[in-house]
Each structure stands twice: as structure tokens, then as C-alpha cells.
Design a protein around this motif. Structure first.
Motif, PDB file in Angstrom:
ATOM      1  N   PHE A 149       9.286  56.201  40.257  1.00 26.79           N
ATOM      2  CA  PHE A 149      10.424  55.359  39.560  1.00 26.79           C
ATOM      3  C   PHE A 149      11.575  56.177  39.694  1.00 26.79           C
ATOM      4  O   PHE A 149      12.773  55.670  40.105  1.00 26.79           O
ATOM      5  CB  PHE A 149      10.086  54.968  38.099  1.00 26.79           C
ATOM      6  CG  PHE A 149       9.049  53.925  38.095  1.00 26.79           C
ATOM      7  CD1 PHE A 149       9.028  52.496  38.911  1.00 26.79           C
ATOM      8  CD2 PHE A 149       7.548  54.196  37.561  1.00 26.79           C
ATOM      9  CE1 PHE A 149       8.206  51.645  38.704  1.00 26.79           C
ATOM     10  CE2 PHE A 149       6.683  53.330  37.928  1.00 26.79           C
ATOM     11  CZ  PHE A 149       6.935  51.802  38.271  1.00 26.79           C
ATOM     12  N   SER A 184      15.205  54.843  41.466  1.00 26.55           N
ATOM     13  CA  SER A 184      16.685  55.114  40.658  1.00 26.55           C
ATOM     14  C   SER A 184      17.642  55.881  41.869  1.00 26.55           C
ATOM     15  O   SER A 184      18.594  55.481  41.851  1.00 26.55           O
ATOM     16  CB  SER A 184      16.516  55.910  39.645  1.00 26.55           C
ATOM     17  OG  SER A 184      15.637  55.659  38.896  1.00 26.55           O
ATOM     18  N   ILE A 207      10.841  49.063  37.625  1.00 26.69           N
ATOM     19  CA  ILE A 207      10.181  49.526  36.458  1.00 26.69           C
ATOM     20  C   ILE A 207      10.066  48.494  35.486  1.00 26.69           C
ATOM     21  O   ILE A 207      10.757  47.804  35.021  1.00 26.69           O
ATOM     22  CB  ILE A 207      10.711  50.828  36.068  1.00 26.69           C
ATOM     23  CG1 ILE A 207       9.784  51.515  35.144  1.00 26.69           C
ATOM     24  CG2 ILE A 207      12.190  50.637  34.916  1.00 26.69           C
ATOM     25  CD1 ILE A 207      10.323  53.052  34.747  1.00 26.69           C
ATOM     26  N   ASP A 253      10.249  48.016  32.534  1.00 34.30           N
ATOM     27  CA  ASP A 253      10.770  48.378  31.067  1.00 34.30           C
ATOM     28  C   ASP A 253      11.058  47.034  30.342  1.00 34.30           C
ATOM     29  O   ASP A 253      11.999  46.171  31.031  1.00 34.30           O
ATOM     30  CB  ASP A 253      11.793  49.240  31.288  1.00 34.30           C
ATOM     31  CG  ASP A 253      12.300  49.793  30.080  1.00 34.30           C
ATOM     32  OD1 ASP A 253      11.763  49.868  29.013  1.00 34.30           O
ATOM     33  OD2 ASP A 253      13.439  50.657  29.951  1.00 34.30           O
ATOM     34  N   TYR A 261      -1.646  53.105  39.178  1.00 30.79           N
ATOM     35  CA  TYR A 261      -0.422  53.528  38.628  1.00 30.79           C
ATOM     36  C   TYR A 261      -0.285  54.962  38.930  1.00 30.79           C
ATOM     37  O   TYR A 261      -1.224  56.045  38.931  1.00 30.79           O
ATOM     38  CB  TYR A 261      -0.818  53.563  37.061  1.00 30.79           C
ATOM     39  CG  TYR A 261       0.170  53.858  35.917  1.00 30.79           C
ATOM     40  CD1 TYR A 261       1.519  53.772  36.216  1.00 30.79           C
ATOM     41  CD2 TYR A 261      -0.151  54.608  34.848  1.00 30.79           C
ATOM     42  CE1 TYR A 261       2.523  54.276  35.260  1.00 30.79           C
ATOM     43  CE2 TYR A 261       0.532  54.950  33.858  1.00 30.79           C
ATOM     44  CZ  TYR A 261       1.916  54.790  34.110  1.00 30.79           C
ATOM     45  OH  TYR A 261       2.844  55.347  33.026  1.00 30.79           O
ATOM     46  N   THR A 311       9.359  50.628  24.487  1.00 29.25           N
ATOM     47  CA  THR A 311       9.191  51.712  25.587  1.00 29.25           C
ATOM     48  C   THR A 311      10.347  52.873  25.001  1.00 29.25           C
ATOM     49  O   THR A 311      10.072  54.010  25.304  1.00 29.25           O
ATOM     50  CB  THR A 311       9.547  50.999  26.767  1.00 29.25           C
ATOM     51  OG1 THR A 311      10.760  50.233  26.554  1.00 29.25           O
ATOM     52  CG2 THR A 311       8.688  50.292  27.333  1.00 29.25           C
ATOM     53  N   THR A 320       9.760  46.907  43.102  1.00 26.52           N
ATOM     54  CA  THR A 320       8.770  48.158  43.333  1.00 26.52           C
ATOM     55  C   THR A 320       8.115  48.076  44.453  1.00 26.52           C
ATOM     56  O   THR A 320       7.209  47.023  44.620  1.00 26.52           O
ATOM     57  CB  THR A 320       7.893  48.677  42.295  1.00 26.52           C
ATOM     58  OG1 THR A 320       8.796  48.503  41.015  1.00 26.52           O
ATOM     59  CG2 THR A 320       7.357  49.885  42.231  1.00 26.52           C
ATOM     60  N   SER A 333       8.724  42.936  38.291  1.00 30.36           N
ATOM     61  CA  SER A 333       8.208  42.883  36.775  1.00 30.36           C
ATOM     62  C   SER A 333       8.908  41.810  36.106  1.00 30.36           C
ATOM     63  O   SER A 333      10.154  41.124  36.420  1.00 30.36           O
ATOM     64  CB  SER A 333       8.982  44.178  36.258  1.00 30.36           C
ATOM     65  OG  SER A 333       9.373  43.801  35.015  1.00 30.36           O
TER      66      SER A 333
END
Ligand code: MLT
Length: 408
Positions: free
Chosen positions: A17, A21, A41, A43, A132, A254, A374, A390
Motif C-alpha cells: 500500500f 501511495s 486500500i 479503508d 494479504y 480503521t 490494487t 475496493s
């Protein structure tokens, strides 16, 4: 000069991640006006449930007076939180889990990595591929692997591919392994496990005296009532599995941070000379030495998830994100993508189009649609050719992202 942990030097590139970024920031430096939509991500974006906010406000008020002030709490978490978790998450599903077996923490990512502190060297370790990345990287950091090979797979780990070819269901290892990481609903593929599948894993673990690390951070997204939410719905799992759960995705914690790990008192490991030791005592010892617990205020917020208002509000949050997932699924299918997941999980897993590899598709989406996803290869070699989107974002952003992808 101080010596460093040389295992860190075996790690490839950055953690997935932060690497995303980095690329996104480089893009924004050249196109500062781009209106990015982030479906990378996982989130959450929606506000905390009101019930949790009210409970935390009340807890702050208590803390502002001498009588209601709380200093260090129990490292394992307050008993009132552990009791409601045991009752509503486990006993209500006929899982025999007691409050003493629950350890409240500040996250499943930390716990699934810290658990290696109580396990020895030399275990044979199996992970799915894709997976993961925390499970793999924390084993690399702990010295449980060799170096990475050409495909990015580390020597010493047993990789169990999960792709469309096997319907994202890992085969049981053909060889003996001591430690198995499972995640259902699965991050990143969105696949789910039936009770029969979990039974096969528990049977394998019992036959091989292996330990399953079961990550159930996304269990609240399961829509089909026939699917299991916990590994402890399988008889015998108390003798072979640790389970990780989180308030991050169901209640939007989160940034608030609260999770828990279940370590049954019936779990055993062995010392080098073969003596049996119970894992609960080791984890309790580890946590009381290295962790001071989650704040009183946040634990009160987590407790409110189990109130009737909290249950209704978290259900609404989940339906909201699952509607996003189904918008993504429908749109991408209509555009001819092969689409997986997104039915019992907030992640949609798609094949990359036009023979692009995962990072090429990442760059294509970033530059031409200003959408961040991702790349599947970031989750492992068998994730190459796939891409994860996501469902955690506002409705309008999800719709806009789909419109932009349709124009590509
Ligand atoms: C993800 O995007 O895979 C998750 O956000 C990772 C996490 O929960 O740590």
C-alpha cells in the motif's frame, strides 16, 4: 555500530500500500488537478455509527471526573467487552468460546503479525497465493523464510495458488505444514469458504498437528446465511485454530483502532524437546509484556457495536458498501471483464484486460481514468493478471469511477 535485523533486507520493494501511495503521489505531482478516486486500500469512508460515537462521548465524560477516570486497563481488554463478544459473535452461533479466550487489541494486522512472537523457528508455513501481504512479510521479518526468487516467492514458504482455475479454493498442502494462514471472506479475491471447506482444513490441521491462523476480518460482509462466519463453527477447531476479528471494516474503526483475537485455552504447541505448552498462556504473557491495551474510550465504542442501535447501524454500513460492490460488479461485467468476489466481501477481483499485467493496468487506470485500484501481483505471483477494486468509497465516487472506466 548497531546490528540490524538482516531479514528486513530480504523484503521486496515497499509494503504494497505504501508503494501504491508512492506511485499515486508521483502521478499527482505531475497532474495536481487530477480528481482521483481511490478504490485501492480497503479503508472505510463512511462515518462511525452514531451508537459508537455516543458511547465514546459518554466515556470521555466519565474520564473527565475523578470517579469515572480510568488509567491502564486490563491488557486483555475490559471484561464487559470480552463478554459481549463471546456471547454475540460466538455463543450465538454455537461456538464454544469464552470471554477469557478473547484478547482485545488495536488491530488484526498487528495481531496476525505479532502472533509469530510466540511461535518458534523451523515451522513449515503455508500461505495462499495471492494473499494479504502482512502474513508473508511478517514471516520474512521474523526469519522464517529464505530469499525471494524470480516470481517474488520466498524460499521456505509453501504457496497454495488460488485462481479462477480452482475457483479460488486452495488445495490442502500435499506435504506436511505446521502453520496455515486462511482468510475468509478472502482478501484480496473476495472468495468465501463453505462449512465443508473449513472442515477439510480443520481435519488437515488435526492430522498434522498444525495451527490455523484464521483471519475473519470481513465476516460481517457475508450475505448467505448458510456460510460460516467463524472457524469455530467447525468441531475440533478449538484444538487447532486462532481467529482474528476486527471492528475496522464492519464499524468503520480503521482510524479508531479496535480488534480482537481468539486464542482457545485448548490450543497446544511444543517446545524443542517435545513438551506441550498451551498457546493461550504464551499469548497472554506476550500481550501483558508488550501491549498496554486499547483505550477505555475506544473499547466503550466497540461495545456499542453490539447494542441494538449499533447492530442496526453496522448492518446499514455493510449494506451500503455491498451495494457499492454490486455496482462495481455489474458495471465491469457489462464491460466484458471477468469479475469475481464482491458478493460476500467488499473486494471485487477482476481479470486485467487486453493482456496488460497487473501494474500496467494499475498505471492505465491511474493515468486515463484517475482511478486507483490494487494490482493483483502485489498480493503474490498468482495474483498476476488480476486487479482488486475496493467497495469502500462514497456512492457517487463509485459511480463516477465506473463511468470513467467505461470510457477507457
Ligand atoms: C487492504 O486493503 O487489503 C486492507 O485495507 C488492509 C488492511 O486492512 O490492513
Amino acid at each position: 555500530m548497531v546490528k540490524v535485523n538482516a531479514n528486513y533486507l530480504k523484503l521486496q520493494a515497499g509494503y504494497l500500500f505504501p508503494e501504491i501511495s508512492r506511485r499515486v503521489n508521483a502521478f499527482l505531482a505531475s497532474k495536481p488537478d487530477a480528481q482521483l478516486i481511490r478504490l485501492g486500500i480497503g479503508d472505510v469512508t463512511e462515518p462511525l455509527p452514531k451508537a459508537c460515537c455516543e458511547a465514546m462521548k459518554a466515556a470521555i465524560k466519565e474520564m473527565s471526573g475523578v470517579e469515572g477516570f480510568h488509567g491502564y486497563g486490563p491488557e486483555q481488554g475490559y471484561s464487559w467487552l470480552r463478554e459481549v463478544i463471546a456471547k454475540q459473535d460466538y455463543q450465538s452461533r454455537k461456538c464454544e468460546i469464552s470471554p477469557e479466550e478473547i484478547f482485545v487489541s488495536d488491530g488484526s494486522k498487528c495481531d496476525s503479525s505479532n502472533i509469530l512472537d510466540i511461535l518458534g523457528q523451523g515451522n513449515r508455513i503455508a500461505v495462499t497465493d495471492p494473499v494479504y501481504p502482512v502474513y508473508v512479510d511478517s514471516n520474512v521479518m521474523s526469519g522464517n523464510t529464505g530469499r525471494a526468487g524470480d516470481l517474488g516467492r520466498y524460499e521456505g514458504l509453501v504457496y497454495l495458488p488460488i485462481t479462477a482455475a480452482n475457483n479460488f479454493e486452495a488445495q490442502l498442502p500435499e506435504e506436511h505444514v505446521d502453520l496455515i494462514y486462511l482468510c475468509f471472506p478472502n482478501n484480496p479475491t473476495g472468495a468465501v469458504a463453505s462449512l465443508d471447506q473449513l472442515r477439510r482444513w480443520v481435519a488437515y490441521a488435526k492430522e498434522h498437528q498444525a495451527l490455523i491462523l484464521f483471519d475473519a476480518a470481513y465476516e460481517a460482509f457475508i450475505q448467505d446465511p448458510a456460510l460460516p462466519h467463524s472457524i469455530y463453527e467447525v468441531d475440533g477447531a478449538r484444538e487447532c485454530a486462532i481467529e482474528f476479528r476486527s471492528f475496522s471494516k464492519n464499524a468503520g474503526f480503521t482510524g479508531t483502532r479496535c480488534a480482537f483475537t481468539v486464542v482457545p485455552k485448548t490450543l497446544k504447541g511444543k517446545t524443542d524437546d517435545g513438551a506441550e505448552i498451551d498457546l493461550w498462556s504464551l499469548w497472554s504473557r506476550r500481550q501483558s509484556t508488550k501491549f498496554n491495551g486499547v483505550s477505555y474510550i475506544v473499547q466503550r465504542g466497540a461495545e456499542a457495536v453490539y447494542s441494538s442501535e449499533g447492530q442496526a447501524e453496522t448492518k446499514e454500513l455493510i449494506s451500503f458498501y455491498m451495494e457499492n460492490a454490486s455496482i462495481i460488479r455489474r458495471k465491469l461485467m457489462s464491460l466484458g471483464f471477468k469479475v469475481f468476489g464482491g458478493e460476500h466481501a467488499p473486494y471485487v477481483w477482476v481479470n486485467t484486460p487486453s493482456n496488460m499485467d497487473s501494474w500496467q493496468f494499475f498505471d492505465h487506470l491511474l493515468h486515463h481514468a484517475n482511478v486507483v485500484g490494487t494490482p493483483g501481483s502485489g498480493f503474490g505471483a498468482s495474483g498476476e493478471g488480476y486487479f482488486r477494486l475496493s467497495a469502500f468509497n462514497s456512492r457517487s465516487n463509485v459511480e463516477k469511477a465506473m463511468e470513467r472506466i467505461a470510457l477507457l
